[in-house]
Design an enzyme around this catalytic site. Structure first.
Site, mmCIF file in Angstrom:
data_model
loop_
_atom_site.group_PDB
_atom_site.id
_atom_site.type_symbol
_atom_site.label_atom_id
_atom_site.label_comp_id
_atom_site.label_asym_id
_atom_site.label_seq_id
_atom_site.Cartn_x
_atom_site.Cartn_y
_atom_site.Cartn_z
ATOM 1 N N VAL A 56 0.979 -1.244 0.024
ATOM 2 C CA VAL A 56 0.063 -0.085 0.072
ATOM 3 C C VAL A 56 0.818 1.211 0.014
ATOM 4 O O VAL A 56 0.679 2.298 -0.866
ATOM 5 C CB VAL A 56 -0.983 0.008 1.136
ATOM 6 C CG1 VAL A 56 -1.707 1.338 1.458
ATOM 7 C CG2 VAL A 56 -1.895 -1.115 0.949
ATOM 8 N N SER A 59 2.257 1.871 -3.518
ATOM 9 C CA SER A 59 1.481 2.220 -4.254
ATOM 10 C C SER A 59 0.848 3.593 -4.242
ATOM 11 O O SER A 59 0.744 4.101 -5.059
ATOM 12 C CB SER A 59 0.223 1.229 -4.445
ATOM 13 O OG SER A 59 0.793 -0.142 -4.624
ATOM 14 N N GLU A 60 0.726 3.941 -2.935
ATOM 15 C CA GLU A 60 0.070 5.212 -2.637
ATOM 16 C C GLU A 60 1.202 6.380 -2.651
ATOM 17 O O GLU A 60 0.897 7.658 -3.034
ATOM 18 C CB GLU A 60 -0.458 5.264 -1.012
ATOM 19 C CG GLU A 60 -1.594 4.305 -1.001
ATOM 20 C CD GLU A 60 -2.852 4.972 -1.583
ATOM 21 O OE1 GLU A 60 -2.769 6.150 -2.165
ATOM 22 O OE2 GLU A 60 -3.856 4.202 -1.654
ATOM 23 N N SER A 61 2.279 6.203 -2.142
ATOM 24 C CA SER A 61 3.420 7.227 -2.020
ATOM 25 C C SER A 61 4.628 7.026 -2.378
ATOM 26 O O SER A 61 5.571 8.007 -2.629
ATOM 27 C CB SER A 61 3.373 7.704 -0.674
ATOM 28 O OG SER A 61 3.895 6.974 0.268
ATOM 29 N N TYR A 167 -5.796 0.166 -9.351
ATOM 30 C CA TYR A 167 -5.007 0.060 -7.897
ATOM 31 C C TYR A 167 -4.848 -1.384 -7.247
ATOM 32 O O TYR A 167 -3.996 -1.303 -6.687
ATOM 33 C CB TYR A 167 -5.803 1.206 -7.023
ATOM 34 C CG TYR A 167 -5.302 1.284 -5.628
ATOM 35 C CD1 TYR A 167 -4.378 2.028 -5.138
ATOM 36 C CD2 TYR A 167 -5.961 0.534 -4.626
ATOM 37 C CE1 TYR A 167 -3.746 2.235 -3.808
ATOM 38 C CE2 TYR A 167 -5.379 0.460 -3.309
ATOM 39 C CZ TYR A 167 -4.489 1.362 -2.953
ATOM 40 O OH TYR A 167 -3.919 1.539 -1.715
#
Length: 187
Positions: A56, A59-61, A167
């Site tokens: 996560v 993927s997110e940051s 995502y």
């Protein structure tokens, strides 16, 4: 004779590239672990797979603590300020002020608590959890109830939102990568 020598050198070069690419050192360079201590502590505290937390965050940051999305999500795990307030209230985590979302420890704890909450809601089904982390549990529950998506990994292409579909695929890819590269190193 020169042709066969060039062919041998080329073959040697290809083999070297193949072995280099499949080297654990290269894989660990391509898929680093940052904030390992914080991730392991949150993983243990909230009983969430550390490889999922890593996936996560990646993927997110991309492990950038100061990342802010177009929609206003903040930090490593891209927590929305409104969601952070709700998490702080539900989990007794504080403070909920959005500037604390830039802090890796706070952000990882809030994001991991939220993953744990989603795991309970979706009975540990990681595909549904990832979708809900992105689109929100209300949307995912609606898709499931309306039979727009059955919640399975094999039918990710049926997710109604393209952003969420991509995502989920990306997080699952990173999850699988981190698990295979760091097998049993984060338990």
């Amino acid at each position: 004779m020169k042709r066969s020598k060039r062919a041998a050198v080329f073959l040697f070069f290809l083999m070297a590239v193949f072995f280099l690419i499949n080297s654990p050192i290269v894989w660990k360079w391509m898929y680093p672990i940052k904030y390992q201590k914080e991730i392991l502590e949150a993983s243990s505290r909230y009983q969430v797979d550390p490889y999922l937390i890593l996936a996560v965050i990646r993927s997110e940051s991309g492990f950038e603590t100061d990342r802010v999305s177009r929609k206003g999500a903040i930090g490593l795990m891209q927590v929305m300020p409104d969601t952070a307030e709700w998490i702080a209230e539900q989990a007794g985590l504080g403070p909920a002020d959005e500037r604390y979302l830039y802090d890796p420890v706070t952000n990882i704890n809030m994001g991991t608590w939220y993953l744990s909450f989603l795991e309970k809601r979706y009975e540990g089904d990681v595909v549904k959890v990832i979708a809900a982390y992105n689109a929100g549990p209300g949307k995912v529950s609606s898709w499931l109830m309306r039979e727009q998506w059955d919640g399975k990994r094999e039918t990710i292409e049926d997710i109604p939102f393209g952003e969420t579909r991509q995502y989920v695929q990306r997080v699952l890819y990173y999850h699988d990568r981190y698990r295979s590269i760091y097998t049993d190193q984060l338990q």
